[in-house]
Design a protein around this motif. Structure first.
Motif, mmCIF file in Angstrom:
data_model
loop_
_atom_site.group_PDB
_atom_site.id
_atom_site.type_symbol
_atom_site.label_atom_id
_atom_site.label_comp_id
_atom_site.label_asym_id
_atom_site.label_seq_id
_atom_site.Cartn_x
_atom_site.Cartn_y
_atom_site.Cartn_z
ATOM 1 N N ILE A 111 0.850 -1.199 0.000
ATOM 2 C CA ILE A 111 0.000 0.000 0.000
ATOM 3 C C ILE A 111 0.880 1.241 0.000
ATOM 4 C CG2 ILE A 111 -1.993 -1.030 1.150
ATOM 5 C CD1 ILE A 111 -1.101 0.487 3.714
ATOM 6 N N LYS A 112 0.331 2.302 -0.565
ATOM 7 C CA LYS A 112 0.996 3.603 -0.572
ATOM 8 C C LYS A 112 0.027 4.613 0.015
ATOM 9 C CE LYS A 112 3.665 2.659 -4.708
ATOM 10 N NZ LYS A 112 4.030 3.032 -6.049
ATOM 11 N N LEU A 113 0.557 5.421 0.907
ATOM 12 C CA LEU A 113 -0.269 6.491 1.457
ATOM 13 C C LEU A 113 0.634 7.647 1.847
ATOM 14 C CD1 LEU A 113 -0.025 6.380 4.883
ATOM 15 C CD2 LEU A 113 -1.144 4.232 4.411
ATOM 16 N N ARG A 138 4.414 12.827 4.242
ATOM 17 C CA ARG A 138 5.441 12.134 3.462
ATOM 18 C C ARG A 138 4.875 10.872 2.818
ATOM 19 N NH1 ARG A 138 10.019 12.574 7.906
ATOM 20 N NH2 ARG A 138 10.529 14.764 7.607
ATOM 21 N N PRO A 139 5.295 10.579 1.575
ATOM 22 C CA PRO A 139 4.827 9.336 0.949
ATOM 23 C C PRO A 139 5.428 8.125 1.652
ATOM 24 C CG PRO A 139 6.393 10.485 -0.476
ATOM 25 C CD PRO A 139 6.187 11.363 0.710
ATOM 26 N N PHE A 141 -0.086 -0.603 11.475
ATOM 27 C CA PHE A 141 0.729 -0.045 10.390
ATOM 28 C C PHE A 141 1.390 1.253 10.859
ATOM 29 C CE2 PHE A 141 1.347 2.731 6.749
ATOM 30 C CZ PHE A 141 1.972 1.893 5.824
ATOM 31 N N LEU A 142 0.614 2.106 11.518
ATOM 32 C CA LEU A 142 1.150 3.405 11.948
ATOM 33 C C LEU A 142 2.225 3.225 13.006
ATOM 34 C CD1 LEU A 142 -2.201 5.402 12.064
ATOM 35 C CD2 LEU A 142 -0.390 5.570 10.333
ATOM 36 N N ALA A 145 -6.611 2.729 3.985
ATOM 37 C CA ALA A 145 -5.956 4.038 4.006
ATOM 38 C C ALA A 145 -5.104 4.263 2.755
ATOM 39 C CB ALA A 145 -5.083 4.175 5.253
ATOM 40 N N ALA A 146 -4.985 3.237 1.925
ATOM 41 C CA ALA A 146 -4.175 3.370 0.711
ATOM 42 C C ALA A 146 -4.686 4.529 -0.134
ATOM 43 C CB ALA A 146 -4.209 2.075 -0.092
ATOM 44 N N GLY A 147 -3.755 5.371 -0.556
ATOM 45 C CA GLY A 147 -4.119 6.512 -1.394
ATOM 46 C C GLY A 147 -4.624 7.716 -0.634
#
Ligand code: FES
Ligand code: FES
Length: 159
Positions: free
Chosen positions: A3-5, A10-11, A25-26, A65-67
């Motif tokens: 996933i990317k968020l 920051r990416p 994840f966080l 949360a991706a995107g």
């Protein structure tokens, strides 16, 4: 799965199991302000902002949360610094475990409603549980912050 968020501006890219919760994840990405109090959507301690709105990260899959843009207290230090001293001055911070969730929801409240009444503050923060202090100190702290802002005529926040 990958996933990317955007995390605190920051990416971030992460490889996760499909059942990974956003709170995990966080925390795995260094956001240790995000606390786990209940895991049942009842305490508010895991609150973060997603696209500017408060959500419970214990109750959301990281994949959702991706995107999106996610903010934790680590990314909002400057905004929080405005009022956390007022809350501490009222003795509302005891063990401090509930503090990050309270601060995140207070930021969300003041962005949405820069001059809330006491009842509006109570209603907005009703989901933030605190085992130590009761809730009057927190309310007094937010109220005294708002009063001081009004006295200073601080137009940054619309007061
Ligand atoms: S840990 Fe998420 S609401 Fe309590
Ligand atoms: S200060 Fe300890 S839970 Fe709130």
């Amino acid at each position: 799965m990958e996933i990317k968020l955007t995390l605190n501006g920051r990416p971030v890219t992460g490889s996760i199991d499909p059942d990974c919760l956003l709170i995990d994840f966080l925390r795995d990405h260094g956001c240790l302000s995000v606390k786990r109090g209940c895991d049942t959507s009842n305490c508010g301690l895991c609150t973060v902002l997603m696209d500017g709105k408060p959500i419970l990260s214990c109750s959301m899959l990281a994949a959702r949360a991706a995107g999106h843009s996610v903010q934790t207290l680590e990314g909002l230090q400057e905004e929080a610094a405005d009022f956390v001293g007022f809350i501490a001055d009222q003795g509302a911070d005891q063990c401090g475990f509930c503090n990050p969730g309270l601060v995140m929801n207070t930021i969300a409240l003041l962005r949405e409603n820069p001059d809330p009444t006491d009842d509006e503050i109570r209603a907005f923060l009703a989901g933030n549980l605190c085992r130590c202090s009761g809730y009057d100190g927190q309310l007094r702290g937010i109220r005294s912050y708002l009063d001081s802002r009004r006295e200073k005529g601080d137009s940054r926040h619309g007061a």
